[in-house]
Design a protein around this motif. Structure first.
Motif, PDB file in Angstrom:
ATOM      1  N   GLU A  87       0.839  -1.202   0.000  1.00 49.31           N
ATOM      2  CA  GLU A  87       0.000   0.000   0.000  1.00 49.31           C
ATOM      3  C   GLU A  87       0.872   1.249   0.000  1.00 49.31           C
ATOM      4  O   GLU A  87       1.985   1.255   0.546  1.00 49.31           O
ATOM      5  CB  GLU A  87      -0.944  -0.014   1.212  1.00 49.31           C
ATOM      6  CG  GLU A  87      -2.043  -1.056   1.071  1.00 49.31           C
ATOM      7  CD  GLU A  87      -2.979  -1.109   2.270  1.00 49.31           C
ATOM      8  OE1 GLU A  87      -2.916  -0.198   3.121  1.00 49.31           O
ATOM      9  OE2 GLU A  87      -3.765  -2.074   2.335  1.00 49.31           O
ATOM     10  N   LYS A  88       0.314   2.285  -0.587  1.00 48.07           N
ATOM     11  CA  LYS A  88       1.063   3.543  -0.744  1.00 48.07           C
ATOM     12  C   LYS A  88       1.439   4.130   0.633  1.00 48.07           C
ATOM     13  O   LYS A  88       0.647   4.077   1.565  1.00 48.07           O
ATOM     14  CB  LYS A  88       0.157   4.517  -1.503  1.00 48.07           C
ATOM     15  CG  LYS A  88       0.822   5.768  -2.016  1.00 48.07           C
ATOM     16  CD  LYS A  88      -0.126   6.464  -2.991  1.00 48.07           C
ATOM     17  CE  LYS A  88       0.464   7.746  -3.519  1.00 48.07           C
ATOM     18  NZ  LYS A  88       0.542   8.789  -2.527  1.00 48.07           N
ATOM     19  N   ASP A  89       2.609   4.652   0.721  1.00 47.16           N
ATOM     20  CA  ASP A  89       3.073   5.347   1.934  1.00 47.16           C
ATOM     21  C   ASP A  89       2.929   4.499   3.193  1.00 47.16           C
ATOM     22  O   ASP A  89       2.497   4.985   4.248  1.00 47.16           O
ATOM     23  CB  ASP A  89       2.323   6.679   2.115  1.00 47.16           C
ATOM     24  CG  ASP A  89       2.741   7.698   1.065  1.00 47.16           C
ATOM     25  OD1 ASP A  89       3.910   7.635   0.633  1.00 47.16           O
ATOM     26  OD2 ASP A  89       1.897   8.512   0.661  1.00 47.16           O
ATOM     27  N   THR A  90       3.240   3.228   3.067  1.00 46.78           N
ATOM     28  CA  THR A  90       3.144   2.326   4.223  1.00 46.78           C
ATOM     29  C   THR A  90       4.424   1.515   4.332  1.00 46.78           C
ATOM     30  O   THR A  90       4.977   1.069   3.322  1.00 46.78           O
ATOM     31  CB  THR A  90       1.941   1.373   4.063  1.00 46.78           C
ATOM     32  OG1 THR A  90       0.744   2.153   4.013  1.00 46.78           O
ATOM     33  CG2 THR A  90       1.850   0.399   5.225  1.00 46.78           C
ATOM     34  N   VAL A  91       4.885   1.330   5.552  1.00 48.31           N
ATOM     35  CA  VAL A  91       6.073   0.507   5.809  1.00 48.31           C
ATOM     36  C   VAL A  91       5.704  -0.539   6.856  1.00 48.31           C
ATOM     37  O   VAL A  91       5.111  -0.201   7.890  1.00 48.31           O
ATOM     38  CB  VAL A  91       7.250   1.364   6.353  1.00 48.31           C
ATOM     39  CG1 VAL A  91       8.498   0.503   6.515  1.00 48.31           C
ATOM     40  CG2 VAL A  91       7.509   2.559   5.471  1.00 48.31           C
ATOM     41  N   ASN A 121       7.119  -2.836   0.839  1.00 45.55           N
ATOM     42  CA  ASN A 121       7.960  -2.012   1.706  1.00 45.55           C
ATOM     43  C   ASN A 121       8.033  -2.644   3.100  1.00 45.55           C
ATOM     44  O   ASN A 121       7.152  -2.462   3.938  1.00 45.55           O
ATOM     45  CB  ASN A 121       7.385  -0.592   1.784  1.00 45.55           C
ATOM     46  CG  ASN A 121       8.487   0.408   2.054  1.00 45.55           C
ATOM     47  OD1 ASN A 121       9.567   0.034   2.531  1.00 45.55           O
ATOM     48  ND2 ASN A 121       8.234   1.662   1.750  1.00 45.55           N
ATOM     49  N   GLU A 138       9.865   9.443   9.350  1.00 44.70           N
ATOM     50  CA  GLU A 138       9.017   9.623   8.167  1.00 44.70           C
ATOM     51  C   GLU A 138       7.565   9.829   8.603  1.00 44.70           C
ATOM     52  O   GLU A 138       6.729   8.927   8.456  1.00 44.70           O
ATOM     53  CB  GLU A 138       9.091   8.395   7.267  1.00 44.70           C
ATOM     54  CG  GLU A 138      10.455   8.151   6.667  1.00 44.70           C
ATOM     55  CD  GLU A 138      10.411   6.998   5.693  1.00 44.70           C
ATOM     56  OE1 GLU A 138      10.546   7.253   4.484  1.00 44.70           O
ATOM     57  OE2 GLU A 138      10.210   5.860   6.140  1.00 44.70           O
ATOM     58  N   GLY A 140       5.113  11.246   7.383  1.00 44.25           N
ATOM     59  CA  GLY A 140       4.080  11.180   6.343  1.00 44.25           C
ATOM     60  C   GLY A 140       3.722   9.761   5.935  1.00 44.25           C
ATOM     61  O   GLY A 140       2.846   9.567   5.082  1.00 44.25           O
ATOM     62  N   ARG A 141       4.392   8.776   6.496  1.00 42.48           N
ATOM     63  CA  ARG A 141       4.127   7.384   6.095  1.00 42.48           C
ATOM     64  C   ARG A 141       3.599   6.589   7.282  1.00 42.48           C
ATOM     65  O   ARG A 141       4.077   6.753   8.409  1.00 42.48           O
ATOM     66  CB  ARG A 141       5.399   6.722   5.561  1.00 42.48           C
ATOM     67  CG  ARG A 141       5.976   7.440   4.377  1.00 42.48           C
ATOM     68  CD  ARG A 141       7.267   6.801   3.959  1.00 42.48           C
ATOM     69  NE  ARG A 141       7.064   5.837   2.887  1.00 42.48           N
ATOM     70  CZ  ARG A 141       8.007   5.020   2.442  1.00 42.48           C
ATOM     71  NH1 ARG A 141       9.178   5.025   2.987  1.00 42.48           N
ATOM     72  NH2 ARG A 141       7.754   4.183   1.457  1.00 42.48           N
ATOM     73  N   ARG A 142       2.642   5.705   6.988  1.00 43.51           N
ATOM     74  CA  ARG A 142       2.116   4.816   8.029  1.00 43.51           C
ATOM     75  C   ARG A 142       3.131   3.688   8.257  1.00 43.51           C
ATOM     76  O   ARG A 142       3.626   3.084   7.291  1.00 43.51           O
ATOM     77  CB  ARG A 142       0.783   4.240   7.559  1.00 43.51           C
ATOM     78  CG  ARG A 142       0.197   3.225   8.503  1.00 43.51           C
ATOM     79  CD  ARG A 142      -1.188   2.805   8.058  1.00 43.51           C
ATOM     80  NE  ARG A 142      -1.183   2.091   6.796  1.00 43.51           N
ATOM     81  CZ  ARG A 142      -1.996   1.062   6.517  1.00 43.51           C
ATOM     82  NH1 ARG A 142      -2.880   0.666   7.402  1.00 43.51           N
ATOM     83  NH2 ARG A 142      -1.941   0.470   5.336  1.00 43.51           N
ATOM     84  N   HIS A 143       3.430   3.405   9.499  1.00 44.54           N
ATOM     85  CA  HIS A 143       4.322   2.303   9.849  1.00 44.54           C
ATOM     86  C   HIS A 143       3.541   1.280  10.671  1.00 44.54           C
ATOM     87  O   HIS A 143       2.814   1.660  11.596  1.00 44.54           O
ATOM     88  CB  HIS A 143       5.528   2.808  10.660  1.00 44.54           C
ATOM     89  CG  HIS A 143       6.509   3.586   9.842  1.00 44.54           C
ATOM     90  ND1 HIS A 143       6.208   4.817   9.303  1.00 44.54           N
ATOM     91  CD2 HIS A 143       7.786   3.295   9.461  1.00 44.54           C
ATOM     92  CE1 HIS A 143       7.268   5.261   8.611  1.00 44.54           C
ATOM     93  NE2 HIS A 143       8.236   4.351   8.705  1.00 44.54           N
ATOM     94  N   ASN A 169       1.820   7.887  13.707  1.00 45.98           N
ATOM     95  CA  ASN A 169       1.830   7.118  12.450  1.00 45.98           C
ATOM     96  C   ASN A 169       2.393   5.708  12.627  1.00 45.98           C
ATOM     97  O   ASN A 169       2.724   5.040  11.649  1.00 45.98           O
ATOM     98  CB  ASN A 169       2.653   7.857  11.379  1.00 45.98           C
ATOM     99  CG  ASN A 169       4.111   8.030  11.784  1.00 45.98           C
ATOM    100  OD1 ASN A 169       4.415   8.154  12.972  1.00 45.98           O
ATOM    101  ND2 ASN A 169       5.010   8.019  10.812  1.00 45.98           N
TER     102      ASN A 169
END
Ligand code: SF4
Length: 372
Positions: A87-91, A121, A138, A140-143, A169
């Motif tokens: 998924e976008k912007d997810t780690v 990711n 980061e 702006g990204r969900r972890h 996040n």
């Protein structure tokens, strides 16, 4: 200290005492075998690595138990995190131990290792503190952190969560499982394991306290000893169980009193139960075990992965065809009874969950048993 606890001469003497005393126990109390389960994967490593089974007389059976949290982590958690990693912007953040744990979907279930290889990711972290650092770097990204472990590791997430140190996040998928409930389950649901003694886990008991294991002696009549991890710790624990069998009054003993207090670590326990509550939970391949999992209490649900996604915990068929890891975990089979052991399933290419982690019995036997 550790060298003294590996002293060969003492080990041989203790082994002789175990042989003599256990022979007397069998002749006085009847039976032809004494079955002792070591709960913990690290104890299994000590027993296998130092060849302690070879020091035992043939009538003492040392049985590996359920003490590998990666082995019993539901395949569904991995399936979900594999998807999330794309998924976008997810780690997705995981301990290295669970990196190669296969999920449950399809003919060749994917692990987070596979997901990363395919562009997902996924990052391996050494601790939850590292996960906090990653998420803070980061914003702006969900972890999403896969929290695998027993009571030993629960404080590592509970303490920062309780202290409000976790960035907004960062979400936790709690795969935590509690150890006394699985031993109660084993005694209730699988009496065929027929235990004469239990070696309780030292690390877990550092947190929950030796008293947490009293029920094994009081309710099931089985001697139980909290043990350290050096070879002489384990041999002495076996001897204490044999002595207790000779006395005929099963009790709780603490061989690891240099580290484990009867009441455990109050600071860690307070944080754990501030953040988590026990719930009936699924153990991979084994089933739902009453009050054996830990979920976030409502006031910490803002960091709960399932709450944040609206996904529901689901039980999937996560037993791989031919793999008998569920039986290995419950002490009902040995790794060498699996036809896939060191053939289709190896440490480099694990097929089943017991071959993934360094605490898995199959992995321990694969890496520490001579002439395999
Ligand atoms: Fe499962 Fe592999 Fe162990 Fe066999 S050797 S029980 S396939 S983990």
């Amino acid at each position: 200290m550790s060298m003294q606890l590996r002293e060969r001469g003492l080990a041989v003497k203790l082994a002789e005492r175990i042989r003599e005393e256990s022979k007397r126990v069998l002749s006085e109390h009847g039976g032809d075998e004494i079955r002792i389960m070591n709960f913990c994967g690290t104890h299994e490593w000590t027993i296998t690595h130092y060849g302690l089974r070879s020091l035992m007389p043939p009538w003492i059976n040392l049985i590996a138990g359920p003490g590998c949290p990666v082995c019993i982590t539901p395949g569904y958690y991995i399936d979900v995190l594999v998807d999330v990693s794309f998924e976008k912007d997810t780690v997705v953040l995981t301990y290295g131990d669970a990196f190669k744990l296969p999920g449950s979907r399809g003919k060749q279930p994917r692990s987070l290792f596979h997901a990363k290889a395919m562009g997902g990711n996924v990052k391996v972290v050494y601790s939850f503190r590292d996960a906090i650092t990653e998420a803070a770097r980061e914003p702006g990204r969900r972890h999403v952190f896969l929290a695998v472990g027993f009571e030993t590791t629960m404080p590592s997430t509970a303490i920062p969560l309780a202290a409000g140190e976790v960035p907004g996040n960062l979400y936790v998928l709690s795969a935590y499982r509690l150890t006394p409930p699985i031993m109660r389950f084993l005694a209730e649901a699988h009496p065929e394991v027929r235990l004469d003694g239990v070696i309780a886990p030292g690390h877990v008991s550092t947190v929950i306290g030796a008293e947490a294991w009293r029920f094994i002696a009081d309710e099931y009549g089985i001697p139980v000893v909290v043990s350290g991890f050096e070879p002489l710790d384990v041999l002495l624990s076996i001897y204490m169980i044999i002595r207790n069998l000779a006395e005929g009054k099963p009790r709780l003993m603490n061989e690891y009193s240099r580290v484990v207090a009867p009441e455990g670590n109050k600071y860690a326990l307070n944080a754990m139960w501030e953040v988590y509550e026990a719930r009936d939970s699924y153990w991979r391949g084994i089933g739902v075990v009453p009050l054996s999992g830990a979920v976030h209490r409502p006031r910490y649900s803002g960091h709960d992965f399932f709450e944040s996604t609206g996904l529901r915990e689901t039980v999937t068929d996560d037993k791989h065809p031919g793999c008998i890891c569920d039986k290995v975990v419950l002490g009902l089979a040995k790794p060498t009874q699996c036809p896939l052991f060191m053939k289709a399933c190896t440490p480099g290419n694990p097929y089943g969950p017991c071959m993934v982690s360094s605490e898995g019995t199959c992995r321990i036997w694969a890496e520490n048993t001579p002439l395999l």
